[in-house]
Write an enzyme that holds these catalytic residues in place. Structure first.
Site, PDB file in Angstrom:
ATOM      1  CE  LYS A 264       4.314   6.211 -53.665  1.00 55.57           C
ATOM      2  NZ  LYS A 264       3.137   5.455 -54.169  1.00 55.57           N
ATOM      3  CG  ASP A 269      -0.794   9.353 -54.317  1.00 56.19           C
ATOM      4  OD1 ASP A 269      -1.083  10.171 -55.221  1.00 56.19           O
ATOM      5  OD2 ASP A 269      -0.772   8.113 -54.483  1.00 56.19           O
ATOM      6  CE  LYS A 276      -4.165   7.777 -54.129  1.00 60.92           C
ATOM      7  NZ  LYS A 276      -4.310   6.448 -54.741  1.00 60.92           N
ATOM      8  CG  ASP A 287       1.795   7.087 -51.372  1.00 56.51           C
ATOM      9  OD1 ASP A 287       2.007   5.873 -51.246  1.00 56.51           O
ATOM     10  OD2 ASP A 287       1.592   7.645 -52.469  1.00 56.51           O
ATOM     11  NE  ARG A 350       3.104   2.582 -61.276  1.00 57.24           N
ATOM     12  CZ  ARG A 350       2.111   1.714 -61.493  1.00 57.24           C
ATOM     13  NH1 ARG A 350       1.971   1.151 -62.687  1.00 57.24           N
ATOM     14  NH2 ARG A 350       1.264   1.404 -60.544  1.00 57.24           N
TER      15      ARG A 350
HETATM   16  N1  BES Z   1       0.002   5.266 -53.151  1.00 61.71           N
HETATM   17  C1  BES Z   1      -0.837   4.524 -54.022  1.00 61.71           C
HETATM   18  C2  BES Z   1      -0.953   3.050 -53.642  1.00 61.71           C
HETATM   19  C3  BES Z   1      -1.664   2.765 -52.347  1.00 61.71           C
HETATM   20  C4  BES Z   1      -3.028   2.535 -52.334  1.00 61.71           C
HETATM   21  C5  BES Z   1      -0.976   2.666 -51.170  1.00 61.71           C
HETATM   22  C6  BES Z   1      -3.675   2.239 -51.158  1.00 61.71           C
HETATM   23  C7  BES Z   1      -1.611   2.372 -49.980  1.00 61.71           C
HETATM   24  C8  BES Z   1      -2.966   2.154 -49.970  1.00 61.71           C
HETATM   25  C9  BES Z   1      -0.280   4.587 -55.442  1.00 61.71           C
HETATM   26  O1  BES Z   1       0.358   5.775 -55.773  1.00 61.71           O
HETATM   27  C10 BES Z   1      -1.451   4.474 -56.357  1.00 61.71           C
HETATM   28  O2  BES Z   1      -2.261   5.368 -56.366  1.00 61.71           O
HETATM   29  N2  BES Z   1      -1.504   3.387 -57.124  1.00 61.71           N
HETATM   30  C11 BES Z   1      -2.583   3.168 -58.017  1.00 61.71           C
HETATM   31  C12 BES Z   1      -2.009   2.683 -59.329  1.00 61.71           C
HETATM   32  C13 BES Z   1      -3.007   2.642 -60.452  1.00 61.71           C
HETATM   33  C14 BES Z   1      -3.404   4.052 -60.840  1.00 61.71           C
HETATM   34  C15 BES Z   1      -2.374   1.935 -61.612  1.00 61.71           C
HETATM   35  C16 BES Z   1      -3.480   2.117 -57.399  1.00 61.71           C
HETATM   36  O3  BES Z   1      -2.983   1.196 -56.751  1.00 61.71           O
HETATM   37  O4  BES Z   1      -4.688   2.234 -57.532  1.00 61.71           O
HETATM   38 ZN    ZN Z   2       1.224   6.776 -54.226  1.00 66.25          ZN
HETATM   39 MN    MN Z   3      -0.972   7.245 -56.469  1.00 70.83          MN
END
Ligand code: BES
Ligand code: ZN
Ligand code: MN
Length: 501
Positions: A264, A269, A276, A287, A350
């Site tokens: 990935k 992000d 966020k 990321d 994903r």
């Molecule tokens: N890149 C993030 C996941 C992440 C969070 C990595 C904190 C490292 C530290 C991923 O793209 C993300 O935002 N995931 C979301 C998914 C949710 C929206 C279902 C998450 O984990 O909150």
């Molecule tokens: Zn991400």
């Molecule tokens: Mn994300």
């Protein structure tokens, strides 16, 4: 830092380091050093009530008598019967950190044979140097005003042992890992204005110098292939997406099915329209760690001429909110043909992996496929910062990965996949949706989503969100970008797929 391997003699300048095994009498070389300093070591050991050679203990003796040494540092090695290469790596790392902050520029580490320690002495000496180098990594490119006394001071590291030339040979291989890991850490540490899809693809291109074949697919090429999931994530950004394909052919049969690694690479992000919160968003520059690990691994396999065929595929995008960004509720068509309802634009990794994985298995028919991704915050809730989450549809693949991780100190914890979780991503409007119904089992649900894009091939998914970046120093990993996964996968490849070398 310059590394040198030498035979056993009395060190005569700079700092000297000697290991002490837990509750054991000092080794012959340490006893010689003790005599040469009129018993400085004996006195220190007698005076320091809390030092008994436990792993990680350090006992500095400043300006010892008679020898022109700035200091002697005694370091605990733990129990001899538990010695392995990690113990020696951690010794090297701990000593490097200690002496760098003490302002020493030159150090000699004595690695001595001990009754009952199985580790080959040459490998132990090489491991000490390896650990010292790994711990000495720093990302300081943008610090223009740092005072000299804050900078690491070590310039020369000498490792003394009975087998200096064998140690040098063992280290020559490890040095390639040091370089690949530093390269990976640099990529992960660079901010989003410096590393974005095109510049990260350019970094991957530098692997050509090691004999890796590198192809970069641009947006029109990906459109042609039908990668609607990856392109949907990229469409809000001013930065063009890239898909990088790296091939290393080192097996006797250059045509045999490759091992495949997919990363990935979200270079930043923001969450997109499902944006966020501001606090901590800067972390999302890393990321793209999964892709950096795949790039670093491919570099290492090539640099050490690994006897395998391997392919690395990384999907590089920036996830931004803008007038062209994808909306929550949009439905995209992935390369697999499956339609995806994008209900949360922050579940973007994903989507990128869905197309990168499909492309990889479709084109290369690999022996297996392993993806790495900073995929979910939920894996941090589940496992914290001590294990990465491992998901797999194949028992042997899972067992091998866990074992390789344990050997190098990059630990994995197996998580479940199951039909019941999969129901959570059925969509009312499309074939699948990119988030589950609630907050439950977020990391598992993400893995279930990925599995929908696995087409009958052994597959493992490493959710490295909790491991890619560290907020505190560890013996061989300074805080910051860890490159978690490079060592693990290199070991995994060497142990299980290069048997015929
Ligand atoms: N890149 C993030 C996941 C992440 C969070 C990595 C904190 C490292 C530290 C991923 O793209 C993300 O935002 N995931 C979301 C998914 C949710 C929206 C279902 C998450 O984990 O909150
Ligand atoms: Zn991400
Ligand atoms: Mn994300």
């Amino acid at each position: 830092m310059k590394i040198r391997f030498a035979g056993q003699e009395l060190p005569r300048s700079g700092a000297a380091v000697a290991g002490i095994w837990e509750d054991c009498v000092p080794s012959a070389v340490v006893r010689r050093l003790d005599e040469a300093t009129d018993g400085a070591i004996t006195r220190a050991l007698a005076g320091a009530a809390r030092f008994n050679g436990k792993k990680g203990e350090l006992l500095p003796i400043v300006a010892p008598a008679r020898l022109p040494l700035s200091r002697i540092v005694l370091t605990g090695l733990g129990k001899p019967e538990q010695a392995n290469s990690r113990v020696f790596e951690e010794l090297g790392g701990a000593v490097a950190a200690h002496l760098n902050s003490a302002g020493e520029s030159e150090v000699t580490i004595i690695v001595d044979r001990v009754e009952g320690v199985p580790a080959a002495i040459a490998d132990a000496a090489a491991a000490v140097a390896f650990g010292a180098q790994l711990r000495s990594y720093r990302f300081d490119r943008y610090k223009t005003k740092e005072k000299p006394e804050k900078k690491p001071s070590l310039a020369q590291l000498t490792i003394m042992s009975d087998a200096p030339s064998a140690a040098q040979r063992a280290y020559n291989l490890l040095e390639k890992a040091v370089e690949a890991i530093a390269f990976t850490r640099d990529l992960v540490s660079e901010p989003g204005n410096v590393i974005y899809p095109e510049t990260l693809a350019a970094e991957a291109r530098t692997l050509e110098q090691f004999g890796v074949e590198v192809e970069v697919l641009d947006e029109p090429a990906m459109r042609e292939l039908g990668m609607g999931a990856l392109l949907g994530v990229a469409q809000g950004s001013a930065r063009a997406p890239q898909l990088v394909v790296m091939q290393w052919r080192g097996a006797g049969d250059r045509q045999s099915a490759p091992l495949a690694f997919i990363g990935k690479g979200v270079t930043f992000d923001t969450g997109g329209i499902s944006i966020k919160p501001a606090a901590g968003m800067g972390e999302m520059k890393w990321d793209m760690a999964g892709s950096a690990v795949v790039i670093g691994l491919m570099r290492l396999l090539a640099a050490r001429q690994a006897k395998v065929n391997a392919v690395g595929v990384v999907g590089l995008v920036e996830n931004m909110p803008s007038g062209t960004a994808q909306r929550p509720g949009d439905i995209v068509t992935s390369m697999s043909g499956q339609t995806i309802e994008v209900l949360n634009t922050d579940a973007e990794g994903r989507l990128v992996l869905a197309d990168a994985m499909w492309y990889c298995q479709d084109r290369f028919k690999p022996q297996f496929m392993i993806d790495l991704a900073t995929l979910t915050g939920a894996i941090i809730v589940a496992l914290g910062h001590h294990h990465a989450g491992l998901y797999a549809n194949d028992e042997q693949l899972a067992a091998r990965l866990i074992e390789a991780g344990r050997a190098v100190g990059e630990e994995l914890w197996r998580m479940p996949l199951a039909e019941a979780y999969d129901r959570d991503i059925d969509s009312d409007a499309a074939d699948v949706k990119n988030i589950g119904g609630g907050r439950a089992a977020g990391s598992i649900v993400a893995a279930q989503f990925l599995q929908r894009f696995v087409n009958n091939v052994p597959w493992a998914h490493l959710d490295i969100a909790g491991m890619a970046w560290s907020s505190k120093d560890a013996p061989t990993v300074p805080k910051g970008a860890t490159a978690f996964g490079v060592r693990l996968l290199d070991r995994f490849v060497a142990t299980y797929y290069e048997k015929d070398r």
